[in-house]
Write a protein that holds these residues in place. Structure first.
Motif, PDB file in Angstrom:
ATOM      1  N   VAL A 674       0.854  -1.059   0.398  1.00 52.84           N
ATOM      2  CA  VAL A 674       0.033  -0.194   0.052  1.00 52.84           C
ATOM      3  C   VAL A 674       1.083   0.918  -0.004  1.00 52.84           C
ATOM      4  O   VAL A 674       0.616   2.098  -1.013  1.00 52.84           O
ATOM      5  N   ASP A 677       2.674   1.976  -3.486  1.00 53.99           N
ATOM      6  CA  ASP A 677       1.909   1.740  -4.907  1.00 53.99           C
ATOM      7  C   ASP A 677       2.101   2.390  -5.973  1.00 53.99           C
ATOM      8  O   ASP A 677       1.769   3.384  -5.607  1.00 53.99           O
ATOM      9  N   VAL A 680      -0.218   5.743  -7.928  1.00 51.71           N
ATOM     10  CA  VAL A 680      -1.059   6.711  -7.168  1.00 51.71           C
ATOM     11  C   VAL A 680      -0.236   7.550  -7.855  1.00 51.71           C
ATOM     12  O   VAL A 680       1.359   7.899  -8.075  1.00 51.71           O
ATOM     13  N   ARG A 704      -5.271   6.883  -1.263  1.00 52.30           N
ATOM     14  CA  ARG A 704      -4.630   4.621  -1.427  1.00 52.30           C
ATOM     15  C   ARG A 704      -6.625   4.259   0.045  1.00 52.30           C
ATOM     16  O   ARG A 704      -6.091   3.596   0.847  1.00 52.30           O
ATOM     17  N   SER A 707      -7.277   0.791  -1.039  1.00 53.81           N
ATOM     18  CA  SER A 707      -6.210   0.141  -0.832  1.00 53.81           C
ATOM     19  C   SER A 707      -6.726  -0.409   0.697  1.00 53.81           C
ATOM     20  O   SER A 707      -6.134  -1.437   1.466  1.00 53.81           O
TER      21      SER A 707
END
Length: 832
Positions: A674, A677, A680, A704, A707
């Motif tokens: 996360v 990631d 993004v 996020r 997520s």
């Protein structure tokens, strides 16, 4: 938040602590509310000094590096094989002692020096037969090895790898150090962990026979570095800088290699006779080429500071020879003189030089002529080239404190970064003018730091006036980056603006005004700061300080009004909000306020407390108390608590003092995908990031959200076995990657898995949600100790307090939250 716009953390607790800059130190003493992630999470730490700078640029072949922990046989794990290890290190401090000649291959003795007044961990190196002192092991290496030598479980032997010439005492002597593990049943993991710590503190010197890599290899690395600069960033350079940048790529290979190696050396001035990268003729030709391109320049002797910088390149013996030759000092005066004292004498006495007869030269120029005649030319990187290099470093690393060695270490695989895809996103600066304004204030802030470091508070306050004037005029508010919803760049990029640095300087000015009880001036600046969009994580602290200052002025009604206004600020969170709520309740009693706020019943209750009586062994103002432990030995209050909980009558708890470091490491392992990631946009602008740019901002959670929700649900619904498997997989795949969330050196996967199993998936899910949604707000205040009982799958967090300590509101917020998640928490209080 540092003056350069990067987030920093204040340091509290035991352990090795990085040096706080003076600007941050003032805030640290004022607030003392944030715990350091850097201390316990360090993220692998930058490996400055891990290997020689020549090796960084490919001049010497680097040894292969295995980044993942190897698997071992049962025999190896039991410690029944591999009882000794070898490492290449160096002997330092030779120039402070009588010059001793050492031949390559000589066996030399390595022993502790317990009576060393400068370093309690000192390990000296002496000749085997005469016991004459050669020098010492590096301080960081000695700090790792000396406790084990004192314990009697480690023996050291060494052999010189090169000739130790008495004429070159300023050069460290490379040695091969043999570590013999004795006295107990060492496990292979313990030995490898120790070797890893030593290696990361060392410059590795090549063994005799290692070949030098060609100039072409060095040029290949440097060209890769030049090509790593984004074309959009190059648009911020002016014509002269652009031409200079292009000329770097067009240099002849020898000159390019020479310049590349200069970038890895500590300057500003370099003695040409000490630059032995290539033969003398090729070196002088490279210097002439670089001078013609305005990349380097020779010493002219026009400035006093230039003279001191040049003198710094001389050894102690050379400085003494200089002073004696010019009759500026006697042999007796120089018998016990340090290098700094010699430098002061040289600069102070150079006006008295009668050695030259020319009246056309100033005393400084005369001395520089003398230096050049006896030790050859001095060179440095030119100002225009230094400016270009500084901006290239910023484009690569997003900070001005890094150098190109980071790039080379990463390219060689010595320094690993997390795996993600670079996506630039919006530009950091909309124009060259914005970049220049940001640069100017960052380096002006460094000047303020230097003044504070020297104790010149009045001078620092004078240098702060331009920033305070900008705050007063509202210019900071106008030029601060706008919210993303308002059409501007993302708000997490605001720290790369001049406004952000002006606000940071204003924040320090408030601390100075408050220390002098100048509350009117402090409140004026606080009102101006609260009117900006900068340093939003500080807003809770600013509101609190404003209320406290008003109470100092006996303005209780106004303080109450400011506290009520603070509760309407969405950026006032966690412990700051609790502190302000309590202030409202205290000040808002009848007749000021008749109605009790609706949120009053939600304030956290006092936590469970364990209290013991213990007398301090010694007490010193400004230092932590030392108590007599249950084993009769002096210890800190945290160690005393661990001993108390470890007793059979108190539950036989196992534990560690890490101020939440283990919990944050578990969060990092579970949320790794996360955090990094790549989907993004705009948060990974460089391949040298240990965290995304929106880390510690509200934007992290917003971008996020889905997520984070999925991961929290997955953790909560997982079995303990699945949770431990996820941690092990992340550890195996990413071990060694430089990440601020975990310190691979101190973390132990087995221990982290044991703690996770004792906390339960439900408790871990709650903590992870808290840290993911507002990491900046919850990064500090976590309890000091984490205790566990594997056989009962039980865990407990403990906040330890000494006789005059009390809970901060941030700590109360953590205790209330952990209790709400079903995790046992209590306060351990030591009274005299």
């Amino acid at each position: 938040v540092g003056v350069d716009g990067n987030r920093v953390h204040s340091i509290q607790g035991d352990g090795e602590q990085p040096e706080l800059s003076p600007l941050r130190a003032v805030n640290h003493a004022q607030e003392r509310s944030t715990r350091s992630m850097a201390q316990h999470e360090g993220g692998g730490r930058m490996l400055r000094g891990h290997m020689s700078l020549q090796m960084m640029l490919g001049i010497l072949e680097a040894p292969p590096r295995e980044t993942k922990r190897p698997k071992h046989t049962a025999k190896e794990r039991d410690g029944t094989s591999g009882r000794s290890k070898e490492i290449v290190t160096r002997v330092v401090g030779r120039k402070w002692h009588a010059a001793i000649r050492v031949e390559a291959g000589d066996e030399i003795r390595v022993e502790r020096e317990n009576d060393n007044q400068m370093d309690e961990n000192a390990i000296r190196v002496v000749q085997e037969d005469s016991h004459a002192l050669i020098g010492y092991l590096p301080a960081r290496t000695a700090a790792v090895l000396s406790p084990l030598m004192d314990e009697g479980v480690l023996k050291l032997q060494a052999m010189a790898l090169e000739v130790g010439d008495p004429k070159e005492v300023g050069r460290p002597l490379p040695i091969k150090l043999n570590l013999e593990f004795v006295g107990r049943n060492w496990r292979i993991e313990e030995m490898e962990g120790l070797m890893l710590k030593v290696q990361k503190n060392e410059r590795e010197y090549p063994l005799p026979g290692q070949s030098k890599v060609s100039i072409q290899k060095t040029c290949q690395v440097f060209r890769m570095l030049l090509n790593s600069i984004d074309t959009n960033d190059l648009l911020l350079l002016d014509e002269q800088e652009t031409a200079l940048y292009r000329s770097l790529g067009e240099l002849p290979e020898a000159a390019m290699a020479f310049f590349a190696r200069l970038l890895t050396r500590k300057g500003p001035w370099f003695r040409l006779d000490k630059l032995t990268y290539m033969d003398e003729e090729l070196t002088r030709w490279s210097v002439s080429v670089l001078c013609s391109k305005s990349l380097i320049e020779e010493a002219t002797g026009q400035e006093e500071q230039q003279l001191r910088d040049m003198l710094c390149t001389l050894t102690v013996q050379e400085l003494k020879s200089l002073l004696l030759g010019l009759r500026l000092a006697t042999t007796k005066e120089l018998s016990k003189t340090t290098k700094n004292e010699l430098l002061d004498i040289s600069c102070r006495q150079n006006a008295a030089i009668q050695y030259f007869t020319s009246d056309a030269l100033s005393p400084t120029q005369r001395l520089i002529v003398h230096l050049k005649e006896h030790w050859g030319p001095w060179i440095r990187i030119s100002d225009v080239a230094s400016t270009l290099i500084r901006r290239m470093q910023f484009f690569l690393f997003l900070e001005y404190n890094s150098d190109f060695s980071k790039y080379v270490l990463a390219d060689m695989g010595v320094l690993q970064y997390p795996k993600y895809n670079v996506n630039k996103g919006p530009a950091l600066f909309q124009s060259r003018e914005e970049m220049l304004e940001y640069e100017e204030i960052v380096f002006h802030a460094r000047k303020i730091e230097a003044l504070l470091s020297a104790g010149n508070i009045d001078g620092a306050l004078e240098e702060m006036k331009p920033s305070l004037e900008k705050l007063e005029s509202g210019a900071v508010r106008k030029c601060a980056p706008m919210q993303e919803s308002e059409g501007g760049p993302p708000f997490y990029l605001a720290r790369f603006s001049a406004s952000w640095v002006h606000a940071a300087i204003g924040n320090i000015a408030v601390s100075i005004f408050e220390s002098r009880k100048q509350y009117v001036q402090a409140n004026d600046v606080l009102h101006q700061l609260l009117g900006t969009r900068c340093l939003v994580g500080k807003r809770g602290s600013w509101w609190q300080r404003l209320c406290i200052n008003l109470e100092h002025q006996k303005k209780h009604v106004e303080s109450l009004e400011m506290a009520e206004a603070a509760l309407a600020d969405e950026h006032v969170k966690c412990g700051d909000r609790i502190a302000i709520q309590k202030r409202v309740l205290r000040l808002g009693k009848p007749p000021r306020r008749w109605k009790r706020p609706a949120w009053a019943h939600s304030l956290p209750d006092d936590p469970n407390q364990v209290r013991i009586m213990q007398e301090p062994v010694k007490r010193k103002v400004g230092f932590k108390n030392v108590f007599c432990g249950l084993d009769g030995k002096p210890c800190s209050v945290e160690s005393l608590a661990l001993q108390w909980y470890g007793c059979s009558k108190n539950g036989c708890w196992r534990g560690v003092h890490d101020e939440g470091g283990s919990v944050r490491a578990i969060f990092t392992l579970l949320f790794w995908d996360v955090i990094f990631d790549s989907k993004v946009q705009g948060v990974f602008r460089s391949k040298f990031q240990s965290m995304p740019l929106d880390w510690n901002s509200d934007a992290f959670c917003i971008s996020r959200q889905e997520s984070i929700e999925n991961m929290v649900s997955s953790i909560r619904e997982s079995s303990v076995e699945d949770l431990l498997s996820k941690m092990a997989t992340c550890w195996e795949v990413n071990y060694g990657a430089y990440c601020r969330g975990i310190n691979w050196d101190s973390a132990d996967l087995g221990q982290l898995q044991t703690i996770a199993s004792c906390l339960s998936p439900h408790g871990i899910a709650g903590i992870c949600r808290c840290l993911a949604e507002d990491h900046a707000g919850w990064s500090g205040g976590m309890p000091d100790l984490i205790l566990w009982k594997p056989e009962q799958e039980a865990a407990k967090l403990v906040e330890v307090k000494g006789p005059r300590d009390r809970l901060s509101e941030q700590q109360r917020a953590w205790i209330a939250f952990l209790t709400s998640q079903g995790i046992e928490v209590e306060v351990f209080k030591v009274s005299e």
